[in-house]
Design an enzyme around this catalytic site. Structure first.
Site, PDB file in Angstrom:
ATOM      1  CE  LYS A  22      10.925   1.347  -9.281  1.00 21.64           C
ATOM      2  NZ  LYS A  22       9.972   0.670  -8.374  1.00 21.64           N
ATOM      3  CG  ASN A  23      12.165  -2.391  -8.027  1.00 21.43           C
ATOM      4  OD1 ASN A  23      11.731  -1.296  -7.641  1.00 21.43           O
ATOM      5  ND2 ASN A  23      11.601  -3.084  -8.984  1.00 21.43           N
ATOM      6  NE  ARG A  92       1.970  -2.905  -2.274  1.00 16.75           N
ATOM      7  CZ  ARG A  92       2.813  -3.878  -1.921  1.00 16.75           C
ATOM      8  NH1 ARG A  92       4.086  -3.762  -2.171  1.00 16.75           N
ATOM      9  NH2 ARG A  92       2.378  -4.951  -1.311  1.00 16.75           N
ATOM     10  CB  CYS A 116      -0.747   0.043  -6.277  1.00 18.25           C
ATOM     11  SG  CYS A 116      -0.177  -1.395  -7.169  1.00 18.25           S
ATOM     12  NE  ARG A 121       1.944  -4.802  -5.563  1.00 19.37           N
ATOM     13  CZ  ARG A 121       2.764  -3.877  -6.012  1.00 19.37           C
ATOM     14  NH1 ARG A 121       2.297  -2.860  -6.679  1.00 19.37           N
ATOM     15  NH2 ARG A 121       4.041  -3.930  -5.762  1.00 19.37           N
ATOM     16  N   PRO A 122      -1.665  -7.195  -1.503  1.00 22.78           N
ATOM     17  CG  PRO A 122      -2.011  -9.482  -1.640  1.00 22.78           C
ATOM     18  CD  PRO A 122      -2.036  -8.238  -2.470  1.00 22.78           C
ATOM     19  CB  ILE A 123       1.468  -6.573   3.181  1.00 25.93           C
ATOM     20  CG1 ILE A 123       0.437  -6.119   4.216  1.00 25.93           C
ATOM     21  CG2 ILE A 123       1.710  -5.466   2.162  1.00 25.93           C
ATOM     22  CD1 ILE A 123       0.957  -4.964   5.092  1.00 25.93           C
ATOM     23  CG  ASP A 124      -0.996 -12.506   2.245  1.00 24.00           C
ATOM     24  OD1 ASP A 124      -0.680 -11.667   1.377  1.00 24.00           O
ATOM     25  OD2 ASP A 124      -1.088 -13.719   1.979  1.00 24.00           O
ATOM     26  CG  LEU A 125       2.966 -13.923   1.144  1.00 26.94           C
ATOM     27  CD1 LEU A 125       3.650 -14.072  -0.206  1.00 26.94           C
ATOM     28  CD2 LEU A 125       2.640 -15.282   1.727  1.00 26.94           C
ATOM     29  CG  ASP A 305       8.884  -4.874 -12.561  1.00 25.23           C
ATOM     30  OD1 ASP A 305       9.715  -4.762 -11.646  1.00 25.23           O
ATOM     31  OD2 ASP A 305       7.668  -5.049 -12.349  1.00 25.23           O
ATOM     32  CB  ILE A 327       3.873 -11.348 -11.368  1.00 23.51           C
ATOM     33  CG1 ILE A 327       4.945 -12.287 -11.924  1.00 23.51           C
ATOM     34  CG2 ILE A 327       4.281 -10.737 -10.031  1.00 23.51           C
ATOM     35  CD1 ILE A 327       5.281 -13.472 -11.017  1.00 23.51           C
ATOM     36  NE  ARG A 397       6.120   4.983  -8.162  1.00 29.13           N
ATOM     37  CZ  ARG A 397       5.630   3.752  -8.363  1.00 29.13           C
ATOM     38  NH1 ARG A 397       4.575   3.560  -9.115  1.00 29.13           N
ATOM     39  NH2 ARG A 397       6.209   2.704  -7.809  1.00 29.13           N
TER      40      ARG A 397
HETATM   41  C1  EPZ Z   1       8.575  -5.979  -6.229  1.00 29.91           C
HETATM   42  O1  EPZ Z   1       7.263  -5.681  -5.792  1.00 29.91           O
HETATM   43  C2  EPZ Z   1       8.945  -4.832  -7.146  1.00 29.91           C
HETATM   44  N1  EPZ Z   1       8.917  -3.563  -6.414  1.00 29.91           N
HETATM   45  C3  EPZ Z   1       7.957  -4.766  -8.316  1.00 29.91           C
HETATM   46  O2  EPZ Z   1       8.409  -3.736  -9.199  1.00 29.91           O
HETATM   47  C4  EPZ Z   1       7.997  -6.096  -9.057  1.00 29.91           C
HETATM   48  O3  EPZ Z   1       7.033  -6.069 -10.087  1.00 29.91           O
HETATM   49  C5  EPZ Z   1       7.693  -7.250  -8.089  1.00 29.91           C
HETATM   50  O4  EPZ Z   1       8.617  -7.207  -6.971  1.00 29.91           O
HETATM   51  C6  EPZ Z   1       7.805  -8.612  -8.750  1.00 29.91           C
HETATM   52  O5  EPZ Z   1       9.080  -8.763  -9.275  1.00 29.91           O
HETATM   53  C7  EPZ Z   1       9.966  -3.239  -5.630  1.00 29.91           C
HETATM   54  O6  EPZ Z   1      10.911  -3.990  -5.484  1.00 29.91           O
HETATM   55  C8  EPZ Z   1       9.886  -1.907  -4.928  1.00 29.91           C
HETATM   56  P1  EPZ Z   1       5.960  -9.294  -4.809  1.00 29.91           P
HETATM   57  P2  EPZ Z   1       6.611  -6.539  -4.585  1.00 29.91           P
HETATM   58  O7  EPZ Z   1       5.783  -9.231  -3.337  1.00 29.91           O
HETATM   59  O8  EPZ Z   1       7.628  -6.874  -3.581  1.00 29.91           O
HETATM   60  C9  EPZ Z   1       1.596 -11.073  -4.271  1.00 29.91           C
HETATM   61  C10 EPZ Z   1       8.219  -1.836 -10.551  1.00 29.91           C
HETATM   62  O9  EPZ Z   1       7.592  -1.635 -11.601  1.00 29.91           O
HETATM   63  N2  EPZ Z   1       1.811 -10.907  -2.821  1.00 29.91           N
HETATM   64  O10 EPZ Z   1       6.989 -10.205  -5.373  1.00 29.91           O
HETATM   65  O11 EPZ Z   1       5.381  -5.845  -4.152  1.00 29.91           O
HETATM   66  C11 EPZ Z   1       1.421  -9.719  -4.959  1.00 29.91           C
HETATM   67  O12 EPZ Z   1       0.080  -9.291  -4.842  1.00 29.91           O
HETATM   68  C12 EPZ Z   1       7.554  -2.592  -9.409  1.00 29.91           C
HETATM   69  O13 EPZ Z   1       9.408  -1.476 -10.336  1.00 29.91           O
HETATM   70  C13 EPZ Z   1       0.900 -11.433  -1.937  1.00 29.91           C
HETATM   71  O14 EPZ Z   1      -0.093 -12.042  -2.334  1.00 29.91           O
HETATM   72  O15 EPZ Z   1       6.203  -7.848  -5.394  1.00 29.91           O
HETATM   73  C14 EPZ Z   1       1.804 -10.014  -6.383  1.00 29.91           C
HETATM   74  O16 EPZ Z   1       0.699 -10.584  -7.053  1.00 29.91           O
HETATM   75  C15 EPZ Z   1       6.111  -2.958  -9.729  1.00 29.91           C
HETATM   76  N3  EPZ Z   1       1.086 -11.254  -0.602  1.00 29.91           N
HETATM   77  C16 EPZ Z   1       2.899 -11.072  -6.236  1.00 29.91           C
HETATM   78  O17 EPZ Z   1       2.765 -11.601  -4.904  1.00 29.91           O
HETATM   79  C17 EPZ Z   1       2.185 -10.575  -0.111  1.00 29.91           C
HETATM   80  O18 EPZ Z   1       2.326 -10.468   1.132  1.00 29.91           O
HETATM   81  C18 EPZ Z   1       4.309 -10.514  -6.421  1.00 29.91           C
HETATM   82  O19 EPZ Z   1       4.500  -9.587  -5.427  1.00 29.91           O
HETATM   83  C19 EPZ Z   1       3.110 -10.052  -1.028  1.00 29.91           C
HETATM   84  C20 EPZ Z   1       2.910 -10.230  -2.385  1.00 29.91           C
END
Ligand code: EPZ
Length: 417
Positions: A22-23, A92, A116, A121-125, A305, A327, A397
């Site tokens: 999926k991911n 999301r 969520c 779930r910030p997207i600042d990065l 996960d 995480i 999902r």
């Molecule tokens: C991906 O989510 C996966 N989703 C998640 O799987 C997985 O848990 C996660 O990576 C970690 O491996 C998909 O690929 C669709 P991150 P993503 O950005 O990209 C923080 C599942 O169950 N962060 O690596 O959203 C964030 O809040 C899902 O299949 C910021 O602070 O994960 C989190 O604490 C759940 N700012 C941490 O980083 C940002 O701009 C990890 O997030 C982005 C992230």
């Protein structure tokens, strides 16, 4: 399927094929709009998140279909550049379309992703990476308006190896003039897989799957075909099912190298895991040993996960198991539901202590999120009596045919409605 019914006590046996990741398929579907051509994706899982991504592609004006595990996208007819609010809320991870639309259209409007189930779930990065590539981002009434008439290659130093931010940056960089260097990139196998797809589109990519990735846009190929890697988290979920219920199964279509951290923990618990090509032979008796403290980390560490489903299987261990979730802030929402089945789990912030070896009993439980819902399934396999799991939309999902697969392996599982 609004609710599931599982009666515990059946050992598992037999063979199933593990779904495509999926991911991995979600960012690849987003990237398929870059070229304005046609993309064929095989080993594509039939999931509601995948259908949500296909709906976004259609709303953008693309032709997008999924049939028998093959997704076909033709983005030549793309007209839109906005991600509709209801679709952003529905999934999301729709934010993964940000880089692709910016690269294709030069501008994109999307609503700020709400929180969520896993916490904010910030997207600042993501946003700071787009700005490094030349985007100007403004906020208006809860929407983000991103404009980049011409993206240019840049160095992007990620403060955290965010999977989504790494993917968005790679995809946007494919449409930028010049070379982009991404440091502290996420190293998940899904990143490597996205890199392989971008190369099939004609993009020059190196280092995908390592901490340092370079991307240079180039003329796109009009057609690209890509086979999605196996879903390592789905595989980890079925291993947890055997650990919880006991039995012997064969998981086909797995990439064992993507599961090292997960396999190490289950082997420590006494689960037998043998690799044979693209198959895993998994066996477990009725008593397991608790693993050493499990701390979730970015890849290649233990994946967040797989934490909920491993926790559910640790309820069958003789002794206490300790989890540290580093995480996500709020990834223990399955704990109250597991307690309703008799589990003894204490949570203190990011730490959870699981006291295994107590009998579980069937109960009516609600799936709190995707992996938390899977954890309830895993626990129900070992519980005395029948459990009913409601809110199963979360499970659908990310898991293709999980109930059918568990029933095929001998579990007494089915739809309750
Ligand atoms: C991906 O989510 C996966 N989703 C998640 O799987 C997985 O848990 C996660 O990576 C970690 O491996 C998909 O690929 C669709 P991150 P993503 O950005 O990209 C923080 C599942 O169950 N962060 O690596 O959203 C964030 O809040 C899902 O299949 C910021 O602070 O994960 C989190 O604490 C759940 N700012 C941490 O980083 C940002 O701009 C990890 O997030 C982005 C992230």
């Amino acid at each position: 399927m609004s609710s599931l019914r599982i009666t515990g006590g059946q050992r598992l046996s037999g063979e199933i094929r593990v779904q495509g990741a999926k991911n991995s398929v979600l960012p690849i579907l987003a990237a398929s709009i870059l070229s304005g051509g046609e993309t064929v994706i095989t080993n594509c899982p039939e999931l509601s998140d995948v259908h949500a991504a296909l709906d976004i592609l259609r709303r953008l004006g693309c032709r997008a279909e999924l049939e028998n595990g093959v997704a076909t996208v033709d983005s030549s007819s793309m007209t839109g550049s906005d991600i509709p609010d209801e679709l952003m809320r529905r999934m999301r991870s729709s934010v993964i379309f940000l880089g692709a639309i910016l690269a294709r259209c030069g501008e994109v409007t999307l609503s700020m992703p709400g929180g969520c189930e896993l916490g904010p779930r910030p997207i600042d990065l993501h946003l700071s990476a787009m700005e490094r590539l030349g985007a100007v981002i403004t906020e208006r009434g809860g929407d983000l308006i991103c404009k980049a008439p011409a993206l240019r290659g840049a160095r992007v130093d990620l403060a955290f190896p965010s999977v989504g931010a790494t993917e968005n940056t790679m995809i946007a960089a494919a449409g930028a003039r010049g070379v982009t260097l991404i440091t502290n990139a996420a190293r998940e196998p899904e990143i490597y897989d996205l890199g392989e797809y971008l190369k099939a589109l004609g993009v020059r990519v190196s280092g995908a799957g390592t901490s340092t990735v370079t991307v240079e846009g180039g003329p796109y190929r009009a057609f690209a075909r890509h086979r999605v890697i196996p879903d390592r988290i789905a595989a980890a979920t079925y291993i947890a099912a055997v650990a919880s219920a006991g039995g012997d199964i064969v998981l086909r279509g797995v990439e064992p190298g993507h599961l090292t951290a997960v396999s190490d923990v289950f082997r420590e618990m006494g689960v037998g895991i043998t690799c044979e090509g693209d198959a895993l032979l998994v066996s477990a008796g009725k008593r397991l040993m608790p693993p050493r403290t499990v701390t979730t980390r970015p890849y290649p560490g233990f994946p967040t996960d797989a934490q909920p489903t491993l926790m559910a299987s640790c309820l069958q261990c003789d002794g206490a198991s300790v989890f540290v979730e580093t995480i996500f802030e709020n990834r223990y929402r399955h704990v109250p539901e597991l307690r309703r089945m008799g589990a003894d789990i204490r949570v203190d912030g990011r730490v959870a202590i699981v006291r295994g070896g107590r009998p579980l009993h069937g109960a009516i439980v609600a799936s709190p999120d995707l992996r938390g819902g899977a954890a309830l399934l895993i626990a129900a396999l070992a519980a005395e009596g029948t459990s009913e799991i409601i809110e199963t939309k979360h499970i659908l999902r990310g898991y293709e045919n999980i109930v059918e697969n568990l029933a095929a392996l001998g579990a007494d599982a089915g739809r309750a409605d």
